[in-house]
Design a protein around this motif. Structure first.
Motif, short mmCIF file in Angstrom:
data_model
loop_
_atom_site.label_atom_id
_atom_site.label_comp_id
_atom_site.label_asym_id
_atom_site.label_seq_id
_atom_site.Cartn_x
_atom_site.Cartn_y
_atom_site.Cartn_z
N VAL B 112 0.83 -1.20 0.00
CA VAL B 112 0.00 0.00 0.00
C VAL B 112 0.87 1.26 0.00
O VAL B 112 0.59 2.23 -0.71
CB VAL B 112 -0.95 -0.05 1.22
CG1 VAL B 112 -1.63 1.28 1.42
CG2 VAL B 112 -1.97 -1.15 1.02
N GLY B 113 1.95 1.20 0.77
CA GLY B 113 2.86 2.35 0.80
C GLY B 113 3.43 2.66 -0.57
O GLY B 113 3.52 3.82 -0.99
N ALA B 114 3.82 1.60 -1.30
CA ALA B 114 4.39 1.80 -2.64
C ALA B 114 3.34 2.32 -3.61
O ALA B 114 3.64 3.14 -4.48
CB ALA B 114 4.97 0.48 -3.16
N ILE B 121 7.34 9.46 -6.39
CA ILE B 121 8.56 9.07 -7.10
C ILE B 121 8.51 9.56 -8.55
O ILE B 121 9.46 10.15 -9.06
CB ILE B 121 8.73 7.54 -7.06
CG1 ILE B 121 8.79 7.05 -5.62
CG2 ILE B 121 9.98 7.11 -7.82
CD1 ILE B 121 8.63 5.56 -5.47
N ILE B 122 7.36 9.33 -9.19
CA ILE B 122 7.22 9.71 -10.59
C ILE B 122 7.49 11.19 -10.79
O ILE B 122 8.17 11.60 -11.72
CB ILE B 122 5.81 9.34 -11.11
CG1 ILE B 122 5.65 7.83 -11.19
CG2 ILE B 122 5.52 9.99 -12.46
CD1 ILE B 122 4.25 7.37 -11.46
N LYS B 131 12.91 9.86 4.56
CA LYS B 131 12.04 10.19 5.67
C LYS B 131 10.81 10.96 5.16
O LYS B 131 9.68 10.72 5.56
CB LYS B 131 12.83 11.04 6.67
CG LYS B 131 12.21 11.09 8.05
CD LYS B 131 13.17 11.71 9.05
CE LYS B 131 12.42 12.24 10.24
NZ LYS B 131 12.45 13.68 10.39
N GLN B 132 11.10 11.86 4.21
CA GLN B 132 10.07 12.68 3.60
C GLN B 132 8.97 11.82 2.97
O GLN B 132 7.78 12.05 3.13
CB GLN B 132 10.76 13.48 2.50
CG GLN B 132 10.29 14.87 2.30
CD GLN B 132 11.06 15.48 1.14
OE1 GLN B 132 12.09 14.95 0.71
NE2 GLN B 132 10.57 16.57 0.62
N PHE B 133 9.42 10.79 2.23
CA PHE B 133 8.53 9.88 1.53
C PHE B 133 7.62 9.18 2.54
O PHE B 133 6.40 9.16 2.40
CB PHE B 133 9.37 8.87 0.76
CG PHE B 133 8.59 7.86 -0.03
CD1 PHE B 133 8.19 8.14 -1.33
CD2 PHE B 133 8.27 6.62 0.51
CE1 PHE B 133 7.49 7.20 -2.06
CE2 PHE B 133 7.56 5.69 -0.22
CZ PHE B 133 7.17 5.98 -1.51
N ASP B 134 8.25 8.63 3.58
CA ASP B 134 7.51 7.91 4.61
C ASP B 134 6.48 8.81 5.28
O ASP B 134 5.33 8.42 5.49
CB ASP B 134 8.48 7.38 5.66
CG ASP B 134 8.69 5.89 5.50
OD1 ASP B 134 8.36 5.38 4.42
OD2 ASP B 134 9.18 5.27 6.46
N GLU B 135 6.91 10.03 5.61
CA GLU B 135 6.02 10.94 6.31
C GLU B 135 4.80 11.29 5.46
O GLU B 135 3.68 11.33 5.94
CB GLU B 135 6.77 12.23 6.68
CG GLU B 135 7.59 12.07 7.95
CD GLU B 135 8.51 13.25 8.19
OE1 GLU B 135 8.51 14.18 7.34
OE2 GLU B 135 9.22 13.26 9.20
N ARG B 136 5.06 11.50 4.16
CA ARG B 136 3.96 11.86 3.26
C ARG B 136 2.97 10.69 3.13
O ARG B 136 1.76 10.90 3.16
CB ARG B 136 4.54 12.24 1.89
CG ARG B 136 3.51 12.58 0.83
CD ARG B 136 2.83 13.92 1.09
NE ARG B 136 1.92 14.27 0.00
CZ ARG B 136 0.73 14.84 0.18
NH1 ARG B 136 0.32 15.14 1.40
NH2 ARG B 136 -0.04 15.12 -0.85
N VAL B 137 3.50 9.48 3.00
CA VAL B 137 2.63 8.31 2.87
C VAL B 137 1.78 8.14 4.13
O VAL B 137 0.57 7.91 4.05
CB VAL B 137 3.46 7.04 2.57
CG1 VAL B 137 2.60 5.79 2.69
CG2 VAL B 137 4.06 7.11 1.18
N VAL B 138 2.42 8.27 5.29
CA VAL B 138 1.69 8.14 6.56
C VAL B 138 0.62 9.23 6.66
O VAL B 138 -0.53 8.96 7.01
CB VAL B 138 2.67 8.23 7.75
CG1 VAL B 138 1.91 8.40 9.06
CG2 VAL B 138 3.54 6.99 7.80
#
Lengths: 314, 325
Positions: B112-114, B121-122, B131-138
């Motif tokens: 789901v995260g991906a 990413i695109i 960290k930024q990526f993780d935070e945005r997904v959460v």
């Protein structure tokens, strides 16, 4: 599952009420769970693993030279000294088969990789392009499918055997040639399979969603379409290993495979044919090895098909 | 009304029908046949009609998921039909889509995260694993009411309603201005439908989103839309504020549709307008007004020869009918 589940699931639930289970079942882990339920496939996997270990590490323990000629022990049946008996030169068949098994299995794996690689590439290009590119590639595939394979195989080997032997030496040269011709004639079903998968997958909503997110065609193919089309390809690949082992033994049996000093299973079978009536064991052991290996791989393929088919609920 | 966010003019999409001995194009499916409308920022336009009337095709043409045959699509003053390559891909940051089938619209082999983070990413908004990526997904998961731990799971571990939330989070990742909702609740249980509708309304408030809400359930559309457009065989037959459309429909097709909406009260009786026959084939749509073959008030030969255009007949209510004005 049984091994990892605690004895009492309710107690587990009470002990960790609010904590979310972090463990997650990826689709591949799910497939592995289903594969393990397929008894014949698991048996096949165990047998194949044993054969692989035997041919890889067996020669370390059974240190009899494969070309140790002993005319006093010609055409002897199985004994403690020679578990699989001896051939007409008194060479130990067990040692020869351990060595030849490496080549037979390696040929099977390498030819499968070529067939799957070429097939996936052709099928993917046809499936994603459609239109004229697809038509040309499928015409090409049909052409390959309609070629009379065995005569052509023989012709190619005749033509290129000496060239390749000159370049890469007799052993490697022959290996490359045999793997290339076997793989080169077996990629077509994979190409058709992959193309059909692409046609159905590229209309799926999750692929459309990727395009809506602005994904490039390359990304759409590699991240979304290809991973979802691999199930049937893996199954086809397994069967290809078995078919390539048979094809190699056919070539060797016709005297067109590896040279006599490289005793692949097919080659041993070829050498045994003249003594079939007085030394049955000579043909039985390599024949049996091919049979058991191919059977094991086929059952693994069967299990994989059931495990990778997401529609099947087990 | 302020400057529209999206303006569609005479949108046409014809799908070729192949056949015959040589596999040539023998005919066309007229999926969308001259559709025009405007969307104001922050507005929700409902698009209703029967199956096969071209609602979804219209929505997909706007995002260029389907190439329109003809017509104009203007988004914030940009001509969407003229975009190519990277410019077309950048359009994805402004417009997104939510799909009907929550089971088919999520890649089963991605977590789901991906799935949610793919757009980041695109468009180079965050590096995977950062960290930024993780935070945005959460943050996105929490926005749609899911648990942060859900990002490590796979789609098959979720229910239909949860999957639809994942689809919504994926669309929100790029902070779009317009979201085409292609029957987002049609595949869900009624109890879940309300949750998802409420979520969509909350998100609209929170992020100032504009929705094109495609559906065939009139009661759902009435609840969420400011204005509603009714489509029949590739054309818009009536467009009005949802209050006007539901209280005083002008077009006979709208009347028939509304009279088919069940009323959850067995004592209420009303006039039922039952249409005869089936929807004609979009390969050979009827001449003149597409609806004249089934219309209870038709006036032949006028209706079968001349196609009616959308005409204003009151404040913000437009209808395409020769007889109702």
């Amino acid at each position: 599952m049984a091994g990892s589940t605690p004895a009492s699931p309710t107690a587990d639930g009470l002990a960790l009420p609010a904590v979310m289970r972090a463990r997650s079942n990826s689709p591949w882990a799910e497939a592995w769970r289903r594969f393990r339920r397929h008894k014949l496939a698991m048996a096949g996997a165990v047998v194949l693993a044993l054969i692989t270990i035997l041919v890889l590490f067996g020669p370390l323990f059974w240190q009899v030279a494969i070309n140790d000629i002993d005319f006093t022990a010609r055409l002897k049946g199985p004994s403690w000294r020679h578990p699989f008996g001896t051939d007409d030169l008194g060479q130990d068949l067990f040692a020869r088969m351990l060595y030849g098994g490496r080549i037979s299995l390696a040929v099977g794996l390498a030819a499968m990789m070529i067939a799957v690689g070429v097939g996936t590439l052709v099928g993917a290009i046809a499936g994603i392009s459609g239109g004229k590119v697809d038509a040309v590639l499928m015409w090409f595939t049909a052409l390959f499918l309609s070629l009379p394979q065995l005569p052509l195989l023989l012709l190619i080997i005749y033509l290129f055997r000496d060239v390749l032997k000159g370049i890469a030496g007799p052993e490697v040269g022959m290996f490359v040639l045999i793997v290339a011709v076997i793989g080169g004639f077996r990629w077509m079903p994979v190409a058709r399979l992959v193309r059909a998968q692409f046609f159905s997958l590229r209309e799926k909503e999750f692929v459309e969603a990727a395009r809506a997110l602005g994904a490039t065609t390359t990304r759409t193919v590699t991240r979304h379409i290809l991973p979802n089309s691999l199930g049937p390809v893996i199954v086809a690949g397994t069967i290809d290993v078995a078919a390539a082992i048979i094809a190699e033994s056919t070539l060797s049996f016709l005297g067109l495979g590896f040279p006599p000093d490289i005793p692949t299973w097919g080659r041993i079978l070829f050498d045994a044919k003249d003594y079939m009536d007085i030394a049955t064991h000579w043909a039985l052991f390599p024949g049996g090895a091919i049979f058991v290996t191919v059977l094991a791989i086929t059952y693994i393929g069967d299990g994989l098909r059931d495990a990778l088919d997401p529609r099947q609920v087990l | 009304m302020s400057e529209p966010l999206l303006r569609i003019k005479d949108l046409v999409k014809r799908f070729p029908v192949k056949g015959g001995l040589l596999g040539g194009v023998v005919d066309h499916v007229h999926a969308v046949d001259g559709v025009s409308f405007e969307l104001a920022p922050g507005e929700t336009l409902g698009l209703v009609g029967e199956s096969g009337c071209g609602k979804s095709t219209t929505g997909r043409c706007i995002l260029r998921l389907i190439e329109p045959t003809a017509g104009e699509i203007w988004f914030e003053g940009k001509d969407v039909t003229a975009l190519e390559g990277d410019a077309l891909r950048r359009l994805a940051r402004d417009m997104q889509i939510i799909f009907q089938d929550p089971y088919a619209s999520l890649n089963p082999r991605m977590t789901v995260g991906a799935i949610i983070g793919e757009a980041l990413i695109i468009h180079g908004l965050a590096k995977p694993g950062s960290k930024q990526f993780d935070e945005r997904v959460v943050q996105l998961l929490e926005t749609v009411g899911l648990h942060p731990d859900h990002r490590r799971r796979y789609p098959h571990e979720f229910s239909g309603g949860q999957r639809q939330r994942i689809g919504i989070a994926r669309a929100l990742a790029v902070s779009p201005k317009l979201i085409v909702c292609d029957e987002p609740v049609s595949a869900l249980d009624v109890s879940i439908q309300a949750q998802v509708i409420n979520l969509l309304e909350d998100l609209q408030q929170q992020f100032g989103l504009t929705y094109l809400f495609i559906a065939h359930d009139l009661s759902v559309v009435e609840h969420i839309s400011n204005r509603v457009a009714v489509m029949y065989l590739g054309r818009i037959v009536e467009i009005a504020t949802s209050k006007d459309l539901y209280t005083r429909p002008k077009h006979p097709y709208t009347e028939a549709l509304l009279s088919a909406v069940p009323i959850p009260d067995p004592t209420v009786t009303r006039k039922r307008v039952v249409l005869e026959g089936d929807v004609p084939s979009p390969i050979k749509p009827p001449t003149g007004c597409h609806f004249h073959t089934r219309c209870p008030i038709r006036d032949l030969p006028l209706c079968s020869t001349q196609a009616p255009v959308l005409k204003q007949c009151g404040d913000g209510q437009w209808v395409a009918c020769h007889l109702r004005k």
